[in-house]
Design a protein around this motif. Structure first.
Motif, PDB file in Angstrom:
ATOM      1  N   GLY A 272     -22.962 -59.719 -20.408  1.00 17.03           N
ATOM      2  CA  GLY A 272     -22.079 -58.671 -20.902  1.00 17.03           C
ATOM      3  C   GLY A 272     -21.164 -59.147 -22.011  1.00 17.03           C
ATOM      4  N   THR A 273     -20.623 -58.197 -22.745  1.00 18.75           N
ATOM      5  CA  THR A 273     -19.689 -58.482 -23.835  1.00 18.75           C
ATOM      6  C   THR A 273     -18.332 -57.820 -23.624  1.00 18.75           C
ATOM      7  OG1 THR A 273     -20.543 -56.591 -25.086  1.00 18.75           O
ATOM      8  CG2 THR A 273     -21.559 -58.753 -25.503  1.00 18.75           C
ATOM      9  N   THR A 274     -18.146 -57.125 -22.520  1.00 21.85           N
ATOM     10  CA  THR A 274     -16.890 -56.437 -22.238  1.00 21.85           C
ATOM     11  C   THR A 274     -16.323 -56.959 -20.926  1.00 21.85           C
ATOM     12  OG1 THR A 274     -17.682 -54.455 -23.370  1.00 21.85           O
ATOM     13  CG2 THR A 274     -15.780 -54.206 -21.918  1.00 21.85           C
ATOM     14  N   ALA A 275     -15.032 -57.223 -20.910  1.00 19.96           N
ATOM     15  CA  ALA A 275     -14.353 -57.740 -19.724  1.00 19.96           C
ATOM     16  C   ALA A 275     -13.063 -56.974 -19.511  1.00 19.96           C
ATOM     17  CB  ALA A 275     -14.074 -59.237 -19.850  1.00 19.96           C
ATOM     18  N   VAL A 276     -12.663 -56.886 -18.275  1.00 23.03           N
ATOM     19  CA  VAL A 276     -11.404 -56.261 -17.881  1.00 23.03           C
ATOM     20  C   VAL A 276     -10.506 -57.337 -17.299  1.00 23.03           C
ATOM     21  CG1 VAL A 276     -10.301 -54.624 -16.319  1.00 23.03           C
ATOM     22  CG2 VAL A 276     -12.396 -53.981 -17.496  1.00 23.03           C
ATOM     23  N   GLY A 277      -9.297 -57.455 -17.817  1.00 17.77           N
ATOM     24  CA  GLY A 277      -8.312 -58.400 -17.296  1.00 17.77           C
ATOM     25  C   GLY A 277      -7.318 -57.697 -16.400  1.00 17.77           C
ATOM     26  N   VAL A 278      -7.018 -58.312 -15.262  1.00 15.46           N
ATOM     27  CA  VAL A 278      -6.078 -57.752 -14.286  1.00 15.46           C
ATOM     28  C   VAL A 278      -4.907 -58.711 -14.170  1.00 15.46           C
ATOM     29  CG1 VAL A 278      -5.720 -57.047 -11.900  1.00 15.46           C
ATOM     30  CG2 VAL A 278      -7.888 -56.550 -13.035  1.00 15.46           C
ATOM     31  N   ASP A 279      -3.724 -58.236 -14.508  1.00 14.45           N
ATOM     32  CA  ASP A 279      -2.508 -59.036 -14.419  1.00 14.45           C
ATOM     33  C   ASP A 279      -1.670 -58.520 -13.260  1.00 14.45           C
ATOM     34  OD1 ASP A 279      -0.447 -60.941 -15.603  1.00 14.45           O
ATOM     35  OD2 ASP A 279       0.649 -59.040 -15.636  1.00 14.45           O
ATOM     36  N   TRP A 280      -1.223 -59.447 -12.413  1.00 15.60           N
ATOM     37  CA  TRP A 280      -0.368 -59.066 -11.285  1.00 15.60           C
ATOM     38  C   TRP A 280       1.037 -58.823 -11.805  1.00 15.60           C
ATOM     39  CZ3 TRP A 280      -3.699 -57.862  -7.928  1.00 15.60           C
ATOM     40  CH2 TRP A 280      -4.820 -58.639  -7.701  1.00 15.60           C
ATOM     41  N   SER A 281       1.562 -57.662 -11.494  1.00 18.40           N
ATOM     42  CA  SER A 281       2.842 -57.239 -12.040  1.00 18.40           C
ATOM     43  C   SER A 281       3.899 -57.253 -10.946  1.00 18.40           C
ATOM     44  CB  SER A 281       2.712 -55.828 -12.626  1.00 18.40           C
ATOM     45  OG  SER A 281       3.975 -55.322 -12.994  1.00 18.40           O
ATOM     46  N   PRO A 282       5.145 -57.655 -11.262  1.00 17.53           N
ATOM     47  CA  PRO A 282       6.201 -57.609 -10.246  1.00 17.53           C
ATOM     48  C   PRO A 282       6.637 -56.192  -9.906  1.00 17.53           C
ATOM     49  CG  PRO A 282       7.099 -58.315 -12.353  1.00 17.53           C
ATOM     50  CD  PRO A 282       5.604 -58.249 -12.523  1.00 17.53           C
ATOM     51  N   SER A 283       6.466 -55.248 -10.831  1.00 18.89           N
ATOM     52  CA  SER A 283       6.886 -53.875 -10.587  1.00 18.89           C
ATOM     53  C   SER A 283       5.825 -53.070  -9.865  1.00 18.89           C
ATOM     54  CB  SER A 283       7.240 -53.187 -11.910  1.00 18.89           C
ATOM     55  OG  SER A 283       6.139 -53.230 -12.805  1.00 18.89           O
ATOM     56  N   THR A 284       4.554 -53.329 -10.127  1.00 19.84           N
ATOM     57  CA  THR A 284       3.462 -52.672  -9.420  1.00 19.84           C
ATOM     58  C   THR A 284       2.454 -53.740  -9.044  1.00 19.84           C
ATOM     59  OG1 THR A 284       1.800 -50.930  -9.545  1.00 19.84           O
ATOM     60  CG2 THR A 284       2.199 -52.207 -11.538  1.00 19.84           C
ATOM     61  N   LEU A 285       1.422 -53.356  -8.361  1.00 17.50           N
ATOM     62  CA  LEU A 285       0.488 -54.369  -7.878  1.00 17.50           C
ATOM     63  C   LEU A 285      -0.292 -55.014  -9.002  1.00 17.50           C
ATOM     64  CD1 LEU A 285      -0.731 -55.823  -5.479  1.00 17.50           C
ATOM     65  CD2 LEU A 285      -2.369 -53.952  -5.235  1.00 17.50           C
TER      66      LEU A 285
END
Length: 601
Positions: free
Chosen positions: A280-293
């Protein structure tokens, strides 16, 4: 997306409860309350023997053998715990005159060896950290080799233990400390993992959305002969969301007793689309946030480079985060009250001590109830978050979801309350839920380093400024910015795209990318991330009767504002009712299961 012709096997877990129990030999029905009593007898025998075995093996020589992985003859220890215990001569002891089948002994030794193997790593870490610990300053020296590296969070916990021990021993330092010197044998839960046994103890069949488990249970609290162990056939319903899943194998469950009775913790193996990190050439990054999950963003690798629209998707926790914070504060308050009462009871007269112990028991009960509530909310929020992010990645055409490596992610600099709140969030549970839901759509979850993801610019890799406060980020050189969590998610997606060819795979873990590579991420004006659908909630209707209008008077019709519930979604309730209830299910919904009868693992 992954190729539809390629499939991979994955395991997942679910829970259910039996609604019918009969004697396997005579066919006589057994009451569910009587079933709970008989299961409790077996769990008491297993937990008592397991606690005695672990206490007897709580020695340094035990962890030396487990760390070496070889027996006295130099042969490699088997992977199965009960086989390794039999080779090493580790046999549990039971009360005098009590007869326990050898298959139950397998369950005991398998659980005990599994616990000791998990603690072998802690024993090695304590030995390495104690050699570099200075009792005068309470600090540990830097590691000299890569083998001495220990995660910082784990090291801080060991340092607290070493500091407390140095205070008890008046600063006397030992050259070599072991886990047996630092803590007592661990307490084990009362459960029976039937997967360690064979068909003589338990076997299971699944047909037409009904699971039938046949297990041998004692007929008395202290059985003295084989005749006092009889087979019982349990019938439980398969949860509706598993009816049309391509299940290839059903595994024997784990028996647990809770406040509602017998609970079956089951596992199964199903076929899911196989995902290839390099395709694949597309990725999704998930950052853990202090205000929301969590916050997600999309990055795509093109012939001209990596591009992103810097428009993130912020997860809506539906108010559950506020409820979790309130329950956490309440649990901490109850813990402090109970601790103070324990200190007072230690020096109180016997009459006053009895009253204080009653109050302590009440506070402990309330704290346990708060913990149960938090666990339920964390599980619900974790799987809801996993479904939302998996749908977001599938709509964006991504094949990789990059999450921050939790072993290197530490919360600091936000104050004691916020640090503690973020540290106790269900991030690891959310990663597991995201891995499970993403695998169903052919998307792989990988772990990437977390350092610098919120502080560095995705374009030039320079430090970001905070012109609008903590939650805003701006790069003066690249002229890009926005919410700092969205920028961090773009950084994580970039690291997954650049390092996906060097991912390290270990059994039982998500693929990990350990090296951070940089490439400028160009801002694209085209919309790349899909617009997430808004979650509509049910309307809460009040049962109060409407007022009767007076005759001959024209009244203005007043429509109250619709109220939404954070617990109810648009998903209709299943007509079958709550799975695992104690009501007899007469006509369960048929399932398209691949196999009807499965043996143990």
């Amino acid at each position: 997306m992954a190729d539809a012709g390629l499939t991979a096997l994955r395991q997942f877990s679910f829970t259910t409860r039996p609604y019918l129990a009969v004697d396997d030999a005579t066919g006589a029905p057994i009451g569910l309350d009587d079933l709970d009593v008989r299961v409790g007898w077996m769990l008491d025998l297993i937990s008592g023997a397991e606690t005695e075995l672990i206490s007897r093996l709580w020695q340094s020589a035990t962890f030396d053998v487990l760390a070496a992985g070889c027996d006295s003859h130099g042969r490699k220890l088997p992977m199965h715990g009960h086989v390794a215990a039999a080779r090493l001569g580790w046999t549990p002891h039971y009360p005098d005159g009590v007869y326990v089948p050898s298959r139950v002994t397998r369950v005991v030794t398998a659980q005990a060896v599994g616990t000791l193997r998990a603690l072998a790593y802690r024993d090695t870490a304590i030995t390495a950290l104690s050699a570099r610990f200075d009792p005068a300053t309470g600090r540990i020296a830097a590691p000299t080799t890569a083998a001495e590296y220990v995660p910082p969070g784990f090291a801080r916990g060991v340092v607290r233990q070493l500091t407390a021990r140095s205070h008890r021993t008046a600063g006397a330092a030992d050259a070599r400390l072991r886990i047996t010197d630092m803590q007592a044998p661990p307490q084990t839960s009362a459960m029976a993992r039937l997967s360690a046994a064979d068909r003589q103890l338990a076997h299971m069949t699944v047909t037409d959305a009904v699971m039938t488990l046949t297990v041998t249970l004692p007929t008395t609290a202290a059985p003295t002969a084989r005749a006092q162990w009889r087979r019982v056939r349990l019938t439980a319903a398969i949860p509706p969301h598993l009816h049309r899943r391509p299940i290839s194998e059903w595994h024997l469950p784990t028996l647990v007793l809770d406040h509602r009775g017998l609970l079956l913790r089951c596992a199964a193996t199903e076929a899911v689309p196989a995902a290839d990190l390099t395709s694949g050439t597309t990725a999704v990054g998930v950052d853990w946030s202090p205000s929301t999950l969590g916050v997600a963003a999309v990055a795509t690798q093109t012939p001209e480079g990596v591009v992103s629209d810097y428009r993130g998707f912020t997860y809506d926790d539906r108010g559950l985060g506020i409820k979790l914070a309130r329950l956490q504060t309440e649990g901490q308050l109850l813990h402090r009250k109970a601790a103070r009462l324990r200190r007072l009871a230690a020096a109180a007269p016997p009459a006053v001590r009895a009253q204080l112990e009653e109050k302590i028991a009440v506070l402990d009960g309330h704290r346990t109830a708060v913990g149960v509530k938090r666990a339920k909310i964390n599980r619900e929020m974790a799987f809801h978050f996993g479904c939302q992010v998996a749908d977001f990645a599938a709509a964006a055409g991504a094949t990789v979801i990059a999450v921050e490596d939790l072993t290197t992610l530490e919360t600091r600099g936000h104050g004691h309350v916020n640090n503690n709140r973020a540290a106790q969030s269900a991030r690891r549970q959310a990663v597991g839920a995201l891995t499970h839901t993403a695998a169903g759509v052919g998307v792989t979850v990988v772990s990437v380093p977390a350092r610098g993801s919120s502080a560095l610019c995705p374009g030039c890799n320079e430090a970001l400024s905070r012109p609008g406060g903590y939650h805003r980020a701006w790069c003066v050189q690249c002229k890009i910015g926005g919410n700092r969590d969205h920028v961090a998610a773009v950084n994580l997606a970039k690291r997954a795209l650049l390092g996906r060819g060097k991912a390290v795979r270990k059994r039982g873990r998500n693929p990990r990318i350990r090296v951070i590579e940089h490439a400028p991420v160009r801002q694209c004006r085209d919309k790349m991330c899909p617009t997430p659908s808004r979650q509509r909630h049910r309307r809460v209707r009040r049962s109060a009767p409407a007022a009767t209008p007076q005759v001959g008077v024209n009244q203005t019709k007043t429509v109250p504002a619709p109220q939404a519930s954070v617990w109810d979604t648009v998903k209709p309730a299943t007509p079958q009712g709550v799975t695992g209830s104690r009501e007899v299910h007469t006509s369960p919904t048929p399932a398209t299961s691949v196999v009807g009868s499965m043996r143990s693992m």
